[in-house]
Design an enzyme around this catalytic site. Structure first.
Site, PDB file in Angstrom:
ATOM      1  N   HIS A 112      -3.982   6.996  -5.139  1.00 21.02           N
ATOM      2  CA  HIS A 112      -5.328   7.726  -4.273  1.00 21.02           C
ATOM      3  C   HIS A 112      -5.492   9.046  -5.016  1.00 21.02           C
ATOM      4  O   HIS A 112      -4.933   9.592  -5.810  1.00 21.02           O
ATOM      5  CB  HIS A 112      -4.683   8.188  -2.903  1.00 21.02           C
ATOM      6  CG  HIS A 112      -4.511   6.999  -2.039  1.00 21.02           C
ATOM      7  ND1 HIS A 112      -3.049   6.368  -2.123  1.00 21.02           N
ATOM      8  CD2 HIS A 112      -5.293   6.073  -1.383  1.00 21.02           C
ATOM      9  CE1 HIS A 112      -3.262   5.407  -1.338  1.00 21.02           C
ATOM     10  NE2 HIS A 112      -4.313   5.114  -0.862  1.00 21.02           N
ATOM     11  N   HIS A 133     -11.423  -0.775   4.078  1.00 18.20           N
ATOM     12  CA  HIS A 133     -11.270  -0.711   2.756  1.00 18.20           C
ATOM     13  C   HIS A 133     -12.638  -1.625   2.212  1.00 18.20           C
ATOM     14  O   HIS A 133     -12.836  -1.706   0.982  1.00 18.20           O
ATOM     15  CB  HIS A 133     -10.082  -0.724   2.227  1.00 18.20           C
ATOM     16  CG  HIS A 133      -9.449   0.623   2.140  1.00 18.20           C
ATOM     17  ND1 HIS A 133      -9.870   1.237   0.816  1.00 18.20           N
ATOM     18  CD2 HIS A 133      -8.682   1.389   2.703  1.00 18.20           C
ATOM     19  CE1 HIS A 133      -9.124   2.436   1.203  1.00 18.20           C
ATOM     20  NE2 HIS A 133      -8.483   2.398   2.237  1.00 18.20           N
ATOM     21  N   HIS A 156     -13.929   8.214   3.774  1.00 20.79           N
ATOM     22  CA  HIS A 156     -12.662   7.321   3.844  1.00 20.79           C
ATOM     23  C   HIS A 156     -11.327   8.106   4.710  1.00 20.79           C
ATOM     24  O   HIS A 156     -10.909   7.567   5.452  1.00 20.79           O
ATOM     25  CB  HIS A 156     -12.256   7.021   2.202  1.00 20.79           C
ATOM     26  CG  HIS A 156     -10.750   6.828   1.999  1.00 20.79           C
ATOM     27  ND1 HIS A 156      -9.743   7.678   1.659  1.00 20.79           N
ATOM     28  CD2 HIS A 156     -10.273   5.451   2.324  1.00 20.79           C
ATOM     29  CE1 HIS A 156      -8.792   7.166   1.746  1.00 20.79           C
ATOM     30  NE2 HIS A 156      -8.756   5.990   2.192  1.00 20.79           N
ATOM     31  N   PHE A 161      -0.820   7.346   4.863  1.00 21.82           N
ATOM     32  CA  PHE A 161      -0.765   6.105   3.831  1.00 21.82           C
ATOM     33  C   PHE A 161       0.400   5.227   3.832  1.00 21.82           C
ATOM     34  O   PHE A 161       0.493   4.099   3.297  1.00 21.82           O
ATOM     35  CB  PHE A 161      -1.062   6.642   2.452  1.00 21.82           C
ATOM     36  CG  PHE A 161      -2.383   7.280   2.178  1.00 21.82           C
ATOM     37  CD1 PHE A 161      -3.384   6.568   2.724  1.00 21.82           C
ATOM     38  CD2 PHE A 161      -2.665   8.330   1.357  1.00 21.82           C
ATOM     39  CE1 PHE A 161      -4.604   7.158   2.469  1.00 21.82           C
ATOM     40  CE2 PHE A 161      -3.684   8.761   0.903  1.00 21.82           C
ATOM     41  CZ  PHE A 161      -4.918   7.993   1.440  1.00 21.82           C
ATOM     42  N   HIS A 179       0.924  -1.199   0.154  1.00 21.71           N
ATOM     43  CA  HIS A 179       0.045   0.039  -0.073  1.00 21.71           C
ATOM     44  C   HIS A 179       0.736   1.133  -0.180  1.00 21.71           C
ATOM     45  O   HIS A 179       0.665   2.211  -0.767  1.00 21.71           O
ATOM     46  CB  HIS A 179      -0.958  -0.075   0.977  1.00 21.71           C
ATOM     47  CG  HIS A 179      -1.909   1.337   1.181  1.00 21.71           C
ATOM     48  ND1 HIS A 179      -1.513   2.204   2.119  1.00 21.71           N
ATOM     49  CD2 HIS A 179      -2.936   1.654   0.499  1.00 21.71           C
ATOM     50  CE1 HIS A 179      -2.250   3.274   1.880  1.00 21.71           C
ATOM     51  NE2 HIS A 179      -3.419   2.519   0.742  1.00 21.71           N
ATOM     52  N   HIS A 201      -9.650   7.158   8.402  1.00 23.20           N
ATOM     53  CA  HIS A 201      -8.100   7.070   8.461  1.00 23.20           C
ATOM     54  C   HIS A 201      -7.756   7.801   9.528  1.00 23.20           C
ATOM     55  O   HIS A 201      -6.976   7.358  10.497  1.00 23.20           O
ATOM     56  CB  HIS A 201      -7.349   7.307   7.199  1.00 23.20           C
ATOM     57  CG  HIS A 201      -7.301   6.121   6.316  1.00 23.20           C
ATOM     58  ND1 HIS A 201      -6.238   5.159   6.418  1.00 23.20           N
ATOM     59  CD2 HIS A 201      -7.995   5.689   4.875  1.00 23.20           C
ATOM     60  CE1 HIS A 201      -6.654   4.248   5.328  1.00 23.20           C
ATOM     61  NE2 HIS A 201      -7.583   4.656   4.672  1.00 23.20           N
ATOM     62  N   HIS A 241      -7.598  -0.623  -4.673  1.00 26.21           N
ATOM     63  CA  HIS A 241      -7.923  -1.012  -3.351  1.00 26.21           C
ATOM     64  C   HIS A 241      -8.720  -2.552  -3.421  1.00 26.21           C
ATOM     65  O   HIS A 241      -8.370  -3.433  -2.681  1.00 26.21           O
ATOM     66  CB  HIS A 241      -8.658   0.027  -2.581  1.00 26.21           C
ATOM     67  CG  HIS A 241      -7.623   0.780  -2.030  1.00 26.21           C
ATOM     68  ND1 HIS A 241      -7.314   2.019  -2.649  1.00 26.21           N
ATOM     69  CD2 HIS A 241      -6.765   1.096  -0.992  1.00 26.21           C
ATOM     70  CE1 HIS A 241      -6.449   2.880  -2.200  1.00 26.21           C
ATOM     71  NE2 HIS A 241      -6.058   2.333  -1.060  1.00 26.21           N
TER      72      HIS A 241
HETATM   73 CU   LIG Z   1      -5.081   3.523   0.177  1.00 31.22          CU
END
Ligand SMILES: [Cu+2]
Ligand SMILES: *[C@@H]1O[C@H](CO)[C@@H](O)[C@H](O)[C@H]1NC(C)=O
Ligand SMILES: *[C@@H]1O[C@H](CO)[C@@H](O)[C@H](O)[C@H]1NC(C)=O
Ligand SMILES: *[C@@H]1O[C@H](CO)[C@@H](O)[C@H](O)[C@H]1NC(C)=O
Ligand SMILES: *[C@@H]1O[C@H](CO)[C@@H](O)[C@H](O)[C@H]1NC(C)=O
Ligand SMILES: *[C@@H]1O[C@H](CO)[C@@H](O)[C@H](O)[C@H]1NC(C)=O
Ligand SMILES: *[C@@H]1O[C@H](CO)[C@@H](O)[C@H](O)[C@H]1NC(C)=O
Ligand SMILES: *[C@@H]1O[C@H](CO)[C@@H](O)[C@H](O)[C@H]1NC(C)=O
Ligand SMILES: *[C@@H]1O[C@H](CO)[C@@H](O)[C@H](O)[C@H]1NC(C)=O
Ligand SMILES: *[C@@H]1O[C@H](CO)[C@@H](O)[C@H](O)[C@H]1NC(C)=O
Length: 497
Positions: A126, A284, A257, A271, A105, A261, A135
Site C-alpha cells: 500500500h 477493490h 479507497h 488492512f 492481503h 475501508h 490488488h
Molecule cells: Cu489492500
C-alpha cells in the site's frame, strides 16, 4: 547467473550508491514470516514449488465482464454467494479457504514479510505504485478460484460502483445477514439507506442526500481528473527494493479507497482483516476499474509507468490450479490479457468539477508555523509557488516526512489559498488506513514515514494564485478515534513535467 545470497545485499547497495540502477521489489521469502500473534497468523501457506505466471499470446476472443454490484440479478448473487460459501467451508489450511485468501492481503502489508533482497526492510503493497497492480493480481486469483469452486471458468467478481449516485450505499447482496457475503462486524449505522460521505469534508451533517451525492462526485472528479494529471499523482510514487515505505499513495488510494475501508468498518477498517469481508473484493474491483477509466481520460499524462523496477516487481499467489505462482506487474497492466473488462455504466463525476473558485472562508487564527511540526491542531504554512517554465508543467504540492504509527487512523485535510486572504480551497486529504487494529500501548511501535502529493495546477488557476509568489497551506487534523500523533516534516510546491 546465480548470485551468492550472502553478497547480494552488498551488490545491491553498490548499485544503488553508484546510481546505476535500483531494483524491483522481489518475491517475498515465504519461509521468513513474522506473524502478529497466535491469533493473527496471516503467513502465506508456503511451498518450494513455484512456477511463473503465463499470459496468453493474445486476449481471449470473449472477454468476461465484471458487473456493477447494484445491477446484477438474483441468479448472479446466488452464484457468487454459493462460491464464497464453498470457499468458507474448505479446510482451514487449504490455500483457497476464505480466511487464507484474506490472509494473503494481510501478509503483503504490516511487516509480515521483509523484502527478500533487503532482509531488514518491510514489504508493503500500500501507499506506492504497487497499490493498483498488486490488488489487480490479488482479485484475479480470487476470482479464478471462486470460478473453479463452482465450475464456472467465466465467473467474474462484481464492482461496488461507489462513484455513482446509485452505488453509494452498501449493495444489497452484502446486507443479507444469512449470506456468505455478509460480515457482522461492519458498522451498524452505515447500513442502507445511509450513503458514503467521502465528499463531506467539512464535517457538516449528512442529512441532505442530494448534496452529499454531489459532494462525493466532486471528490471523484478531483481524484480522477483535475488532481490526477500525472502518473505519480494517480498510481502513487516509486517504491523499489531497499526503499523504506516513505513513498506516496495515489489520489484514489489516499481518499476514496481509505475512506470506504474505514466507513464500512470493522474488519474492513484495518488492512490485517479487511479481506475477511467479502465486500472488500467489490470495493477493490471498483478501485481497479478506476485505473482503467483513468487511462482513458483526456488531458494530462495518463500512462502507466515504463520503469522496469515497477514492471518487474513480483509477488506470489496461490492460483486456481492449487499452484503457487510468481507474477510480475508487467503481467497485469492490461485487463484484457487477463480476460476481463468492466460493465459500462454512466460516469456521473465527469460532469461535476469541484467548486473551488471562491474557496471557503477559514479562520485566520490558525497559527503560522515552521516545519517540522506535530499536527495536534490546525496550522498555516507559507510556501513558495514557483514560476512554471512550460505550460505543460503540473504544480504538485508535496507534504513530506509525515510520521506516525501505522496502527493508528491518521487523517488531515489540506487547504490552499493566497497568502493575504482567508479564502481557501480544499486541495486533498491524507487518510491512512491502520495496518492493524489499534491497541493501547501499541503507539510508537510501528513508526512509518509517508509522503502526500496533490495536483495543484487547476486550483492555482481557479484561485488565481500568483506564480512566483507565496501561497498559504492550511493543514487540519481530523481524528474520529481519539489518539492521533502525527508529525509533518516539510511542504513544498514542485513542478512535474
Ligand atoms: Cu489492500
Ligand atoms: C515454510 O515456512 C516454515 C516457517 O515459516 C519453514 O519452517 C518451512 O521450511 C517452510 N517450508 C517450505 C517448503 O518452504
Ligand atoms: C503461541 O503459541 C505457542 C505454541 O502453541 C505457545 O508456546 C505460545 O505461548 C503462544 N503465545 C501466545 C502469546 O499466546
Ligand atoms: C447454489 O448451491 C446450491 C447447493 O449447493 C445449488 O443447488 C444451487 O443450484 C446453487 N445456485 C447457483 C445459482 O449456483
Ligand atoms: C524484518 O526486519 C526487521 C528489522 O531488521 C526485523 O526486526 C524483523 O524481524 C524482520 N522480519 C522478518 C519477517 O524477517
Ligand atoms: C538495514 O541494513 C542496512 C545495512 O545493512 C542499514 O544501513 C539500515 O539502517 C538497516 N535498516 C533498518 C530499518 O534496520
Ligand atoms: C466460458 O466462455 C467461453 C466463451 O464465451 C465459452 O466458450 C465457455 O463455454 C464458457 N464456459 C462456461 C463454463 O460457461
Ligand atoms: C436466516 O435464516 C434463518 C433460518 O434459515 C431464517 O429463520 C431467517 O429468517 C433468515 N434471515 C434472513 C434475514 O433472511
Ligand atoms: C439539498 O441540497 C440541494 C443541493 O445543494 C438543494 O438544492 C436542496 O434545496 C437541499 N434540500 C434541503 C431539504 O435542504
Ligand atoms: C511510457 O512510454 C510511452 C511510449 O513511449 C509514453 O507515451 C509514456 O508517456 C511513457 N509513460 C511514462 C509514465 O513515462
Amino acid at each position: 547467473m546465480h548470485i551468492n545470497p550472502v553478497i547480494l545485499p552488498a551488490l545491491l547497495w553498490l548499485y544503488t550508491i553508484s546510481g546505476i540502477t535500483a531494483m524491483p521489489i522481489g518475491t517475498p521469502d515465504l519461509s521468513h514470516c513474522q506473524p502478529f500473534s497466535n491469533e493473527t497468523n496471516c503467513c502465506i501457506i508456503n511451498s518450494t514449488n513455484i512456477v511463473d505466471f503465463k499470459l496468453p499470446d493474445k486476449p481471449p476472443e470473449t472477454l468476461r465482464v465484471r458487473p456493477a454490484a447494484h445491477l446484477v440479478d438474483k441468479e448472479y448473487i446466488l452464484k457468487y454467494a454459493n462460491a464464497t460459501k464453498l470457499m468458507k467451508s474448505l479446510p482451514f489450511n487449504h490455500p483457497w479457504n476464505f480466511i487464507q485468501q484474506a490472509n494473503v492481503h494481510c501478509a503483503y502489508c504490516d511487516g509480515i514479510y521483509n523484502q527478500s533482497n533487503f532482509p531488514n526492510m518491510t514489504l508493503e503493497v500500500h501507499g506506492s505504485w504497487l497499490f493498483f497492480p498488486w490488488h489487480r493480481m490479488y482479485l484475479h486469483f480470487h476470482e479464478k478460484i471462486l470460478g473453479k469452486l463452482i465450475g464456472d471458468e467465466n465467473f467474474t467478481l462484481p464492482f461496488w460502483n461507489w462513484d455513482s449516485a446509485e452505488g453509494m450505499e452498501i449493495p444489497s447482496m452484502y446486507t443479507d445477514a444469512n449470506s456468505s457475503l455478509f460480515d457482522n462486524t461492519r458498522w451498524k449505522n452505515h447500513k442502507p439507506p445511509n450513503i458514503l460521505n467521502y465528499g463531506f469534508l467539512d464535517g457538516r451533517s449528512n442529512n441532505n442526500m442530494t448534496r452529499q451525492i454531489e459532494a462525493n462526485l466532486r471528490v471523484m472528479y478531483r481524484i480522477m481528473v483535475s488532481g490526477a494529471k500525472t502518473t505519480e499523482l494517480f498510481l502513487g510514487g516509486p517504491y523499489r527494493a531497499g526503499d523504506d515505505e516513505s513513498s506516496s499513495a495515489g489520489s484514489v488510494e489516499i481518499e476514496a479507497h481509505s475512506y470506504i475501508h474505514l466507513w464500512t468498518g470493522d474488519d474492513m477498517s484495518s488492512f490485517t482483516t479487511s479481506a475477511r469481508d467479502a465486500i472488500f473484493y467489490a470495493h477493490h474491483s471498483n478501485i481497479d476499474r478506476m485505473w482503467e477509466l483513468w487511462k482513458g481520460l483526456p488531458g494530462g499524462k495518463r500512462s502507466s509507468y515504463n520503469d522496469t523496477d515497477w514492471l518487474d516487481s513480483a509477488f506470489l499467489f496461490w492460483d486456481e490450479n492449487l499452484q503457487l505462482v510468481r507474477i510480475r506487474v508487467r503481467d497485469v497492466v492490461d485487463t484484457k490479457m487477463l480476460g476481463y473488462v468492466y460493465q459500462e455504466v454512466p460516469i456521473q463525476w465527469l460532469s461535476t468539477p469541484p467548486k473551488v473558485r471562491d474557496g471557503e472562508e477559514m479562520s485566520s487564527a490558525f497559527s503560522l508555523v515552521e516545519l517540522p511540526v506535530m499536527l495536534d491542531s490546525a496550522v498555516n504554512i507559507n510556501v513558495e509557488l514557483p514560476e512554471r517554465k512550460m505550460e505543460s508543467m503540473e504544480e504538485v504540492l508535496v507534504v513530506d516526512g509525515i510520521e506516525f504509527d501505522a496502527r493508528v487512523h491518521v487523517v488531515f485535510d489540506v487547504y490552499v489559498g493566497g497568502s493575504g486572504t482567508s479564502r481557501k480551497a480544499f486541495a486533498g486529504r491524507f487518510d491512512h488506513v491502520p495496518v492493524k487494529k489499534w491497541k493501547k500501548g501499541a503507539i510508537g511501535t510501528l513508526l512509518v514515514r509517508k509522503r502526500l502529493v496533490l495536483g495543484l495546477t487547476d486550483l492555482v488557476e481557479e484561485l488565481r494564485l500568483e506564480r512566483g509568489g507565496r501561497a498559504l497551506v492550511t493543514l487540519i487534523p481530523r481524528s474520529d478515534r481519539g489518539v492521533m500523533k502525527v508529525k509533518v516534516g516539510a511542504i513544498s510546491v514542485q513542478l512535474s513535467t
